[in-house]
Design an enzyme around this catalytic site. Structure first.
Site, PDB file in Angstrom:
ATOM      1  N   ASN A 108      31.844  -0.597 -30.393  1.00  0.00           N
ATOM      2  CA  ASN A 108      31.153  -1.520 -29.487  1.00  0.00           C
ATOM      3  C   ASN A 108      30.106  -2.285 -30.279  1.00  0.00           C
ATOM      4  O   ASN A 108      29.598  -1.793 -31.285  1.00  0.00           O
ATOM      5  CB  ASN A 108      30.470  -0.732 -28.355  1.00  0.00           C
ATOM      6  CG  ASN A 108      29.760  -1.651 -27.373  1.00  0.00           C
ATOM      7  OD1 ASN A 108      30.322  -2.668 -26.938  1.00  0.00           O
ATOM      8  ND2 ASN A 108      28.532  -1.316 -27.007  1.00  0.00           N
ATOM      9  N   HIS A 110      26.358  -4.229 -29.799  1.00  0.00           N
ATOM     10  CA  HIS A 110      25.209  -4.371 -28.888  1.00  0.00           C
ATOM     11  C   HIS A 110      24.161  -5.240 -29.588  1.00  0.00           C
ATOM     12  O   HIS A 110      23.870  -5.038 -30.772  1.00  0.00           O
ATOM     13  CB  HIS A 110      24.634  -2.983 -28.568  1.00  0.00           C
ATOM     14  CG  HIS A 110      23.520  -3.045 -27.568  1.00  0.00           C
ATOM     15  ND1 HIS A 110      23.726  -3.272 -26.227  1.00  0.00           N
ATOM     16  CD2 HIS A 110      22.173  -2.939 -27.719  1.00  0.00           C
ATOM     17  CE1 HIS A 110      22.568  -3.286 -25.597  1.00  0.00           C
ATOM     18  NE2 HIS A 110      21.606  -3.081 -26.484  1.00  0.00           N
ATOM     19  N   SER A 137      24.012  -4.310 -33.577  1.00  0.00           N
ATOM     20  CA  SER A 137      24.560  -3.066 -34.118  1.00  0.00           C
ATOM     21  C   SER A 137      26.001  -2.902 -33.659  1.00  0.00           C
ATOM     22  O   SER A 137      26.315  -3.172 -32.494  1.00  0.00           O
ATOM     23  CB  SER A 137      23.775  -1.856 -33.581  1.00  0.00           C
ATOM     24  OG  SER A 137      22.381  -2.021 -33.750  1.00  0.00           O
ATOM     25  N   ASP A 146      25.529   2.903 -25.490  1.00  0.00           N
ATOM     26  CA  ASP A 146      24.852   2.309 -26.648  1.00  0.00           C
ATOM     27  C   ASP A 146      24.206   3.353 -27.563  1.00  0.00           C
ATOM     28  O   ASP A 146      23.179   3.085 -28.188  1.00  0.00           O
ATOM     29  CB  ASP A 146      23.786   1.290 -26.188  1.00  0.00           C
ATOM     30  CG  ASP A 146      24.374   0.157 -25.350  1.00  0.00           C
ATOM     31  OD1 ASP A 146      25.534  -0.221 -25.606  1.00  0.00           O
ATOM     32  OD2 ASP A 146      23.683  -0.338 -24.448  1.00  0.00           O
TER      33      ASP A 146
HETATM   34  C1  GRF Z   1      27.363  -9.976 -26.870  1.00  0.00           C
HETATM   35  O1  GRF Z   1      26.012 -10.316 -27.043  1.00  0.00           O
HETATM   36  C2  GRF Z   1      27.588  -8.511 -27.154  1.00  0.00           C
HETATM   37  O2  GRF Z   1      26.763  -8.007 -28.157  1.00  0.00           O
HETATM   38  C3  GRF Z   1      27.242  -7.884 -25.833  1.00  0.00           C
HETATM   39  O3  GRF Z   1      27.721  -8.782 -24.861  1.00  0.00           O
HETATM   40  C4  GRF Z   1      27.795 -10.086 -25.410  1.00  0.00           C
HETATM   41  C5  GRF Z   1      29.220 -10.523 -25.273  1.00  0.00           C
HETATM   42  O4  GRF Z   1      29.405 -11.855 -25.664  1.00  0.00           O
HETATM   43  N1  GRF Z   1      27.796  -6.550 -25.757  1.00  0.00           N
HETATM   44  P1  GRF Z   1      30.870 -12.413 -25.929  1.00  0.00           P
HETATM   45  O5  GRF Z   1      31.663 -12.181 -24.633  1.00  0.00           O
HETATM   46  O6  GRF Z   1      31.448 -11.685 -27.084  1.00  0.00           O
HETATM   47  O7  GRF Z   1      30.691 -13.879 -26.193  1.00  0.00           O
END
Ligand code: GRF
Length: 215
Positions: A108, A110, A137, A146
């Site tokens: 994932n 974040h 991260s 997370d």
């Molecule tokens: C990103 O900021 C990611 O880190 C978070 O959600 C957002 C998703 O954006 N988990 P995208 O759909 O990849 O444009």
């Protein structure tokens, strides 16, 4: 053999796009075999279809329980012979059973330097805390949100006058570099899950999981 990667999305899918683009390089150690969206109207899904990628929409609203939704997603992953899952803006909390099935094989991203600012509104959390550096991260997914072992991080400066939106935009640029890098580390065996931590494979540099801004 390239690792077979499924990307799970719920929204615009800009990180998915970065992973798809990276995986087009012949020497990239992973191939994208499926895009699975929890919402049929996810903007990223339309993009993936237009690219000719295999897509699956699993509308979370059609499932009475989290477990039933997860089982359908799991079946789609098995069908695509998935080795690794990359969550990219996937907005569903997963059942413990699903997380366990994919333990050590699910990544994932974040937008904070974990373990700071977990959960919702991480950019606002960073601004409220007054930090001068935030970032993003990539980590392995565990049952606690997370909180799994960190694979790679990128640092991004917080500037005076930043709003959650301007900070999010700056961090997103770093996300699009970090995620393909982190997935490649895992897919190639250069990042190895060892207990609760991720260590570099023997040929890797110790700084493999680290990006810093230029000061
Ligand atoms: C990103 O900021 C990611 O880190 C978070 O959600 C957002 C998703 O954006 N988990 P995208 O759909 O990849 O444009």
């Amino acid at each position: 053999m390239k690792k077979r990667v499924a990307i799970l999305i719920s929204g615009r899918g800009s990180n998915m796009m970065a992973l798809v683009e990276a995986a087009r390089a012949p020497d990239y150690p992973a191939e994208i075999v499926s895009i699975i969206a929890s919402r049929p109207d996810a903007a990223g899904l339309a993009w993936a279809k237009a690219q000719g990628l295999p897509t699956v929409a699993v509308d979370h609203k059609s499932y009475a329980t989290r477990e039933a939704f997860d089982e359908t997603v799991h079946a789609a992953l098995v069908e695509a012979r998935t080795d690794l899952i990359a969550l990219a803006g996937f907005m569903r909390i997963q059942s413990a059973a699903f997380v366990q099935k994919w333990q050590g094989r699910q990544l994932n991203i974040h937008p904070s330097l974990l373990p700071l600012f977990k959960g919702l509104h991480p950019h606002k959390q960073a601004l409220d805390a007054g930090v001068k550096i935030s970032g993003c991260s990539v980590h392995f997914v565990t049952e606690e949100m997370d909180s799994g072992p960190i694979i790679a991080q990128a640092a991004v400066p917080v500037l005076d006058g930043d709003t959650p939106e301007t900070l999010a935009e700056r961090i997103l640029v770093a996300e699009h570099k970090l995620y393909p890098h982190a997935l490649a580390l895992v897919a190639s065996g250069r990042a190895i899950l060892d207990g609760g931590r991720v260590r570099s494979g023997s040929t890797a540099s110790r700084a493999d999981g680290l990006f810093s801004p230029q000061l």
